[in-house]
Write an enzyme that holds these catalytic residues in place. Structure first.
Site, PDB file in Angstrom:
ATOM      1  N   LYS A 114      -4.418  -7.849  -0.625  1.00 49.98           N
ATOM      2  CA  LYS A 114      -4.397  -7.299  -1.991  1.00 49.98           C
ATOM      3  C   LYS A 114      -3.044  -7.201  -2.590  1.00 49.98           C
ATOM      4  CE  LYS A 114      -4.373  -4.031  -4.235  1.00 49.98           C
ATOM      5  NZ  LYS A 114      -3.143  -4.184  -5.417  1.00 49.98           N
ATOM      6  N   GLU A 117       5.102   0.837   5.925  1.00 49.55           N
ATOM      7  CA  GLU A 117       6.518   1.084   5.286  1.00 49.55           C
ATOM      8  C   GLU A 117       6.463   1.528   3.995  1.00 49.55           C
ATOM      9  OE1 GLU A 117       7.978  -3.153   5.843  1.00 49.55           O
ATOM     10  OE2 GLU A 117       7.790  -2.964   8.025  1.00 49.55           O
ATOM     11  N   CYS A 140      13.513  -0.541  -1.175  1.00 44.34           N
ATOM     12  CA  CYS A 140      13.242   0.653  -0.456  1.00 44.34           C
ATOM     13  C   CYS A 140      14.309   1.158   0.209  1.00 44.34           C
ATOM     14  CB  CYS A 140      12.079   0.212   0.569  1.00 44.34           C
ATOM     15  SG  CYS A 140      12.217  -1.031   1.502  1.00 44.34           S
ATOM     16  N   GLU A 194      12.503   9.724  -4.499  1.00 46.60           N
ATOM     17  CA  GLU A 194      12.814   8.540  -4.439  1.00 46.60           C
ATOM     18  C   GLU A 194      12.703   7.976  -5.895  1.00 46.60           C
ATOM     19  OE1 GLU A 194       9.925   5.559  -3.092  1.00 46.60           O
ATOM     20  OE2 GLU A 194      11.446   4.265  -2.348  1.00 46.60           O
TER      21      GLU A 194
HETATM   22  P1  NAD Z   1       2.231   1.622  -4.500  1.00 44.60           P
HETATM   23  O1  NAD Z   1       2.249   2.569  -3.270  1.00 44.60           O
HETATM   24  O2  NAD Z   1       1.867   2.010  -5.934  1.00 44.60           O
HETATM   25  O3  NAD Z   1       1.405   0.377  -4.318  1.00 44.60           O
HETATM   26  C1  NAD Z   1       1.658  -0.396  -3.245  1.00 44.60           C
HETATM   27  C2  NAD Z   1       0.424  -1.215  -2.916  1.00 44.60           C
HETATM   28  O4  NAD Z   1      -0.641  -0.227  -2.470  1.00 44.60           O
HETATM   29  C3  NAD Z   1      -0.034  -1.960  -4.098  1.00 44.60           C
HETATM   30  O5  NAD Z   1      -0.840  -3.105  -3.891  1.00 44.60           O
HETATM   31  C4  NAD Z   1      -1.394  -0.937  -4.501  1.00 44.60           C
HETATM   32  O6  NAD Z   1      -2.161  -1.590  -5.411  1.00 44.60           O
HETATM   33  C5  NAD Z   1      -1.720  -0.714  -3.471  1.00 44.60           C
HETATM   34  N1  NAD Z   1      -2.574   0.936  -3.504  1.00 44.60           N
HETATM   35  C6  NAD Z   1      -2.232   1.803  -4.283  1.00 44.60           C
HETATM   36  N2  NAD Z   1      -2.993   2.759  -4.022  1.00 44.60           N
HETATM   37  C7  NAD Z   1      -3.964   2.426  -3.015  1.00 44.60           C
HETATM   38  C8  NAD Z   1      -4.950   3.244  -2.344  1.00 44.60           C
HETATM   39  N3  NAD Z   1      -5.681   4.330  -2.814  1.00 44.60           N
HETATM   40  N4  NAD Z   1      -5.782   2.281  -1.505  1.00 44.60           N
HETATM   41  C9  NAD Z   1      -5.389   1.151  -1.257  1.00 44.60           C
HETATM   42  N5  NAD Z   1      -4.296   0.388  -2.068  1.00 44.60           N
HETATM   43  C10 NAD Z   1      -3.432   1.124  -2.760  1.00 44.60           C
HETATM   44  O7  NAD Z   1       3.918   1.053  -4.278  1.00 44.60           O
HETATM   45  P2  NAD Z   1       4.687   0.047  -5.337  1.00 44.60           P
HETATM   46  O8  NAD Z   1       4.938   1.069  -6.550  1.00 44.60           O
HETATM   47  O9  NAD Z   1       3.783  -1.116  -5.255  1.00 44.60           O
HETATM   48  O10 NAD Z   1       6.185  -0.139  -4.396  1.00 44.60           O
HETATM   49  C11 NAD Z   1       7.078   0.696  -4.504  1.00 44.60           C
HETATM   50  C12 NAD Z   1       7.021   1.467  -3.284  1.00 44.60           C
HETATM   51  O11 NAD Z   1       7.020   0.890  -2.030  1.00 44.60           O
HETATM   52  C13 NAD Z   1       8.263   2.473  -2.872  1.00 44.60           C
HETATM   53  O12 NAD Z   1       8.022   3.655  -2.817  1.00 44.60           O
HETATM   54  C14 NAD Z   1       8.985   1.795  -1.915  1.00 44.60           C
HETATM   55  O13 NAD Z   1      10.006   2.410  -1.122  1.00 44.60           O
HETATM   56  C15 NAD Z   1       7.914   1.303  -1.121  1.00 44.60           C
HETATM   57  N6  NAD Z   1       8.578   0.182  -0.403  1.00 44.60           N
HETATM   58  C16 NAD Z   1       8.948   0.272   0.976  1.00 44.60           C
HETATM   59  C17 NAD Z   1       9.404  -0.571   1.707  1.00 44.60           C
HETATM   60  C18 NAD Z   1       9.736  -0.428   3.225  1.00 44.60           C
HETATM   61  O14 NAD Z   1       9.847  -1.451   3.856  1.00 44.60           O
HETATM   62  N7  NAD Z   1       9.453   0.774   3.710  1.00 44.60           N
HETATM   63  C19 NAD Z   1       9.575  -1.878   1.316  1.00 44.60           C
HETATM   64  C20 NAD Z   1       9.161  -2.019  -0.405  1.00 44.60           C
HETATM   65  C21 NAD Z   1       8.869  -1.051  -0.708  1.00 44.60           C
END
Ligand code: NAD
Length: 478
Positions: free
Chosen positions: A173, A249, A283, A382
């Site tokens: 997804k 992550e 991140c 963040e």
């Molecule tokens: P997000 O959490 O909004 O979305 C991530 C994914 O999760 C998307 O595909 C989204 O559609 C899905 N999602 C959202 N809610 C969901 C639910 N209830 N059930 C199932 N899937 C769901 O994050 P984002 O805005 O896409 O990315 C940015 C975030 O990701 C930041 O917080 C960043 O720090 C983090 N990030 C962490 C790492 C790491 O390695 N720790 C790497 C990259 C990004």
């Protein structure tokens, strides 16, 4: 491409409901194309296909799996120009970054795990002359792989490659804001000879959409998510209903700690990167910069001077350092953080507002803020944008306490030439990854993940295989 389709059981398909959503180019605000909006019914089809394919893929010899993965890597390399262009179109990141980081690393993820799995062993214990114990490794089943928008193909392949190498099948997804390269990856996998159903892609949103349907699905065994901490909490609750294995992550608010004895030139150059690469939408970015008091002013002045030279603009133009933020909502969110920091006494030394560059695009000026204290929202939350704060410190104890004073624990960067101090602090900082005198230097064999609310579990090298495989202990009486 008019409509970006799902990829299920080897075919590109629209949603069963026929619903679509718009995919926007962040650098212009214009629509790129529409995207099939998946729901529980589409996810169900994809999970069934993945379950059927699991019977075959899990029994496919490791050498054959690895060979197909090498072909996928080769095809990513062959299509790298086009993949980089799609990544820039979707994310607004500079094309040069997509070409040098996102796409080559995506190919390398496949090569690395294809090679790693061939040498993977298990434990064996001889219990005196009573018994021989060994462990058998086997794939788990169907994995749901949920990825974010900031490094779309890089972070997706970081999940897909170990998942497939270990013999699992998957339903992906991708982030709703960046569907393009995941869709192209599906076509590449098919071209490379990956059997139908082994890799499926369902587009859509998170809550009440494809993401939630995947985490709720009873026939999905594992969920690997990269995303926000709040998303991790929601997904963990959903996964608990069927006791899925989870690997998360999540967010970070990473300290970048600079001692007076550091090589300041190296440190400045790297700090510009660790603050503003990918518009600060990484991140691992070091958004909280702590500088030892006696070099604080010198460091701040030099940093601001370097930041003033960064080119913000059209991500396709050579020489652009900082592209567009991912969306209008995100731009407003980042600006909101800055406005509230100013209201709490923060002083903006450079930036601090949307950048007027390409009309309609979501650009923000690289921003440096001082005079904030530890309790300020901008130091605790963040921002995930091109915004850093700088704070002076007097002692090692003081800066360790400040660095640990957030709910996050992803990474830290430490600048010092004092070896004892580096080791001492590495043991005291509550983070999963510490870079000493560098940043974002990765060896894929190492454990990658966060402490506290920055993640659950570790990925990389053998750690990925701990997640993507089950071990059975076999005890034979001698
Ligand atoms: P997000 O959490 O909004 O979305 C991530 C994914 O999760 C998307 O595909 C989204 O559609 C899905 N999602 C959202 N809610 C969901 C639910 N209830 N059930 C199932 N899937 C769901 O994050 P984002 O805005 O896409 O990315 C940015 C975030 O990701 C930041 O917080 C960043 O720090 C983090 N990030 C962490 C790492 C790491 O390695 N720790 C790497 C990259 C990004």
């Amino acid at each position: 491409m008019n409509e970006v389709l799902h990829f299920i059981d080897g075919s590109f398909k629209p949603s069963i409901s026929g619903r679509t959503f718009e995919n926007i180019n962040p650098a212009t605000g214009e629509t790129i194309n529409s995207v099939a909006e998946g729901s529980a019914a589409d996810v169900d089809l994809a999970v069934s296909a993945a379950r059927k394919a699991f019977a075959v893929w899990s029994k496919t010899p490791v050498a054959k799996r690895a060979a197909i993965m090498h072909r996928i890597a080769d095809l990513i390399d062959e299509e790298s120009e086009d993949l980089a262009r799609l990544e820039t179109l979707d994310t607004g990141k500079p094309l040069a970054l997509a070409k040098t980081l996102d796409i080559p690393r995506s190919a390398y993820n496949f090569r690395f795990f294809a090679d790693y799995v061939k040498g993977l062993g298990t434990e064996c214990f001889q219990t005196d002359d009573v018994a021989l114990n060994y462990a058998v490794r086997r794939p788990v089943g169907v994995a749901g792989l949920i990825s974010p928008w900031n490094l779309p193909l890089l972070l997706l392949t970081w999940k897909v490659a170990p998942c497939l190498a270990a013999g699992n099948t998957c339903v992906i997804k991708p982030a709703e804001l960046t569907p393009l390269t995941a869709t192209r990856l599906a076509a590449i996998c098919q071209q490379a000879g990956l059997p139908d159903g082994v890799l499926n892609v369902v587009h859509g949103f998170g809550p009440d959409s494809a993401g939630a349907a995947l985490t709720d699905h009873p026939d999905v065994n594992l969920i690997s998510l990269t995303g926000e901490t709040t998303t991790g909490k929601t997904v963990m609750r959903a996964a608990a209903n069927t006791l899925k294995g989870v690997s998360f992550e999540l967010g970070g608010k990473n300290p970048n700690i600079i001692f007076a004895d550091a090589n300041l030139e190296d440190c400045l150059e790297t700090t510009v990167r660790s603050s503003f690469s990918n518009q600060g939408e990484v991140c691992l970015c070091g958004a909280r910069i702590y500088v030892e008091s006696r070099v604080f002013q010198e460091f701040v002045d030099k940093l601001v001077e370097r930041v003033s030279r960064l080119q913000v603009g059209d991500p396709f133009t050579p020489g652009t350092d900082v592209g567009a933020l991912i969306s209008k909502e995100h731009l407003e969110r980042v600006d909101g953080f800055v406005r509230r920091a100013i209201a709490q006494g923060g002083r903006v030394l450079i930036g601090g507002r949307p950048a007027v560059t390409v009309a309609g695009g979501f650009f923000y000026e690289p921003t440096v803020i001082v005079d904030v204290d530890a309790s300020c929202e901008i130091v605790q939350q963040e921002v995930f944008g091109p915004v850093v704060t700088l704070q002076p410190f007097e002692s090692e104890e003081e800066v360790v306490a400040a660095a640990n004073d957030t709910k996050y624990g992803l990474s830290a960067t430490l600048w010092t030439t004092n070896l004892q101090r580096a080791h001492r602090m590495a043991a005291a900082l509550e983070v999963g990854i510490i870079w000493v005198n560098t940043w974002f230097l990765r060896d894929l064999r190492t454990p990658f993940g966060g402490m506290k609310e920055s993640g659950v579990g570790r990925e990389g090298g053998s750690h990925s295989f701990e997640f993507y495989s089950e071990l059975t202990n076999v005890c034979v009486k001698l």
